[in-house]
Design a protein around this motif. Structure first.
Motif, mmCIF file in Angstrom:
data_model
loop_
_atom_site.group_PDB
_atom_site.id
_atom_site.type_symbol
_atom_site.label_atom_id
_atom_site.label_comp_id
_atom_site.label_asym_id
_atom_site.label_seq_id
_atom_site.Cartn_x
_atom_site.Cartn_y
_atom_site.Cartn_z
ATOM 1 N N HIS A 89 -13.440 -5.556 1.021
ATOM 2 C CA HIS A 89 -13.428 -4.200 1.581
ATOM 3 C C HIS A 89 -14.065 -4.214 2.964
ATOM 4 N N HIS B 86 -9.992 0.375 7.351
ATOM 5 C CA HIS B 86 -9.142 0.314 6.168
ATOM 6 C C HIS B 86 -7.995 -0.675 6.349
ATOM 7 N N ALA B 87 -7.854 -1.556 5.374
ATOM 8 C CA ALA B 87 -6.784 -2.566 5.355
ATOM 9 C C ALA B 87 -6.773 -3.410 6.629
ATOM 10 N N VAL C 156 -10.269 4.643 2.373
ATOM 11 C CA VAL C 156 -10.803 4.417 1.018
ATOM 12 C C VAL C 156 -12.254 4.028 1.246
ATOM 13 N N ASP D 163 -14.518 1.308 6.389
ATOM 14 C CA ASP D 163 -13.312 1.927 5.837
ATOM 15 C C ASP D 163 -13.529 3.429 5.692
ATOM 16 N N SER E 35 -5.049 -1.921 -0.442
ATOM 17 C CA SER E 35 -5.090 -0.451 -0.506
ATOM 18 C C SER E 35 -4.530 0.017 -1.856
ATOM 19 N N GLY F 147 0.790 -1.226 0.000
ATOM 20 C CA GLY F 147 0.000 0.000 0.000
ATOM 21 C C GLY F 147 0.820 1.273 0.000
ATOM 22 N N GLU G 103 -9.813 9.278 -5.043
ATOM 23 C CA GLU G 103 -9.187 9.143 -3.728
ATOM 24 C C GLU G 103 -8.569 10.462 -3.250
ATOM 25 N N CYS H 192 -9.497 -3.453 -0.585
ATOM 26 C CA CYS H 192 -9.698 -2.020 -0.295
ATOM 27 C C CYS H 192 -8.951 -1.062 -1.216
ATOM 28 N N TYR I 206 -8.904 1.734 -4.389
ATOM 29 C CA TYR I 206 -9.767 2.862 -4.760
ATOM 30 C C TYR I 206 -10.191 2.783 -6.222
#
Length: 325
Positions: free
Chosen positions: A268, A301-302, A275, A272, A182, A111, A216, A208, A210
Motif C-alpha cells: 500500500h 493510490h495504485a 483507498v 493513498d 485496488s 481495478g 470504501e 492497495c 480496501y
C-alpha cells in the motif's frame, strides 16, 4: 364559554393537528422519494457499467516509468481464454505463456473502472519473473459481459473458475499466484477466503485493496461528495442487493483474509487518498501467517509500482520465492 363555542374550538384544534400530520407525512414521503432517487443515482455511479469520469484510464505517456512495460505486453501475441458464468455472462481473459515452459502462472485482477489492458505493465513484470500470465476482464469490464460492477465480491467466484481453468489447462502440478491492484487487490483477498480455492494456488499478493465495500463507499461519499454515509450508503447498498445481488457489508476482504491460510503479501502507498492507507493495517492484522506488509513511502493510490518498478519487482520476487519453486 358556550357548548357551541367549545365544540367549534375543539374542531379547529383537530383540523390543525390533522393538517400537521398530513404535512409531516408529505414531508416524509418527499424525503423517502428523494433518498431513493439519490440512492439510484449513486448506485449508477458506483456499480452500473459506464465511463467513470473520476477514474483516469488514459494511455500512459512516454515519460511514465511503466510505459515500456505496458507497451511490450500489449504488443505480444496472446491467447484468448473464455468462461461462461452460472448467471450466463461470457467473460474473456488474455493469456501469455512464459518464454520458457513453466508450471508457474499468475492470475492478475484489475481495478475499478479498468480492464485487462490496464494491467499490461504488471503482466510484463510477472512475465520477466518467469510466469505464465493470465489477465481477465472482470464482469462489466472490457470485453466481458455484465451490467453491474462486482467490487470483488461477485468477481471472486469468477476468479475461482479462472484458477481452476489454469489447473485444467496447465496441469495438476501448476503453481499459481493471484495478484491484484485496488479493486483487484480486494478481489484477490476475497478469493483467498473461499473454501474451494485450488490447492495449486500457493500465494497471494494484493496492492492497495480496501477492507470492505461498505468502508470504501462510506469513505468516497465523504471524500468525493462531502456526504455523510448515513442514510445514503445503506440505501445504495439495499439497491445493490436488489439489483446486483449483493450488499456492501457482506463484501468483506477483512473476513476473507481471516479465513485464508496461504501466504499473502500486502502492499500500500503511504499517501493513498483513494483507498486510505489505514485500511491495510486492518487487513494485515486480520490475516493469518504467513504474511508480509510493505507500505511504500510517498506512493499514492495504485502508484507503488511506478514509484520504483525495480524495487517493486524485487520485493514481490523475494516474497514469492519462498513459496514458489
Amino acid at each position: 364559554m358556550t357548548k357551541h363555542r367549545m365544540k367549534h374550538s375543539s374542531t379547529k384544534v383537530r383540523r390543525h393537528h390533522r393538517g400537521l400530520w398530513i404535512s409531516l407525512v408529505v414531508v416524509v414521503i418527499l424525503l423517502v422519494v428523494g433518498l431513493i432517487g439519490a440512492g439510484n443515482y449513486f448506485f449508477q455511479v458506483a456499480e452500473v457499467r459506464s465511463h467513470k469520469a473520476f477514474i483516469h484510464n488514459g494511455a500512459l505517456k512516454r515519460s511514465d516509468p511503466l510505459y515500456e512495460q505496458d507497451k511490450w505486453f500489449k504488443e505480444q501475441p496472446k491467447q484468448t481464454w473464455r468462461q461462461t458464468t452460472p448467471d450466463h455472462l461470457k467473460l474473456v481473459a488474455n493469456y501469455l505463456p512464459a518464454t520458457k515452459a513453466t508450471n508457474k502462472t499468475v492470475v492478475i485482477a484489475h481495478g475499478f473502472g479498468g480492464d485487462k489492458e490496464k494491467m499490461s505493465a504488471y503482466g510484463t513484470m510477472f512475465h520477466r519473473m518467469g510466469y505464465n500470465v493470465l489477465i481477465p476482464d472482470d464482469r462489466a469490464a472490457g470485453q466481458s459481459q455484465g451490467k453491474y460492477i462486482g467490487y470483488g465480491w461477485l468477481d471472486r467466484k469468477d476468479y475461482l473458475r479462472w484458477l481452476k481453468m489454469v489447473v485444467n489447462k496447465n496441469g495438476q502440478n501448476s503453481q499459481i499466484v493471484m495478484f491484484g491492484v485496488s479493486m483487484g487487490g480486494a478481489t484477490t483477498m476475497m478469493v483467498s477466503g473461499e473454501h474451494d480455492v485450488p490447492k495449486q494456488v500457493k500465494a497471494y499478493v494484493e496492492d492497495c485493496g480496501y477492507t470492505t465495500v461498505e468502508d470504501e463507499i462510506n469513505y468516497q461519499a465523504k471524500a468525493m461528495y462531502n456526504l455523510p454515509s448515513w442514510p445514503l450508503v445503506p440505501v445504495v447498498s439495499a439497491i445493490s442487493q436488489l439489483r446486483a445481488g449483493y450488499n456492501y457489508r457482506e463484501a468483506s476482504a477483512v473476513k476473507a483474509v481471516a479465513h485464508n491460510r496461504r501466504p499473502i503479501m500486502f502492499i500500500h502507498g503511504s499517501k493513498d487518498k483513494f483507498v486510505p492507507t489505514k485500511m491495510v493495517y486492518t487487513l494485515y492484522h486480520a490475516a493469518n501467517e504467513p504474511k508480509q506488509l510493505w507500505v511504500v513511502k510517498g506512493a499514492g493510490h495504485a502508484a507503488s509500482f511506478s514509484k520504483n518498478p525495480h524495487v517493486y519487482q524485487v520485493r514481490i520476487t523475494k516474497f514469492l520465492d519462498r513459496y514458489i519453486k
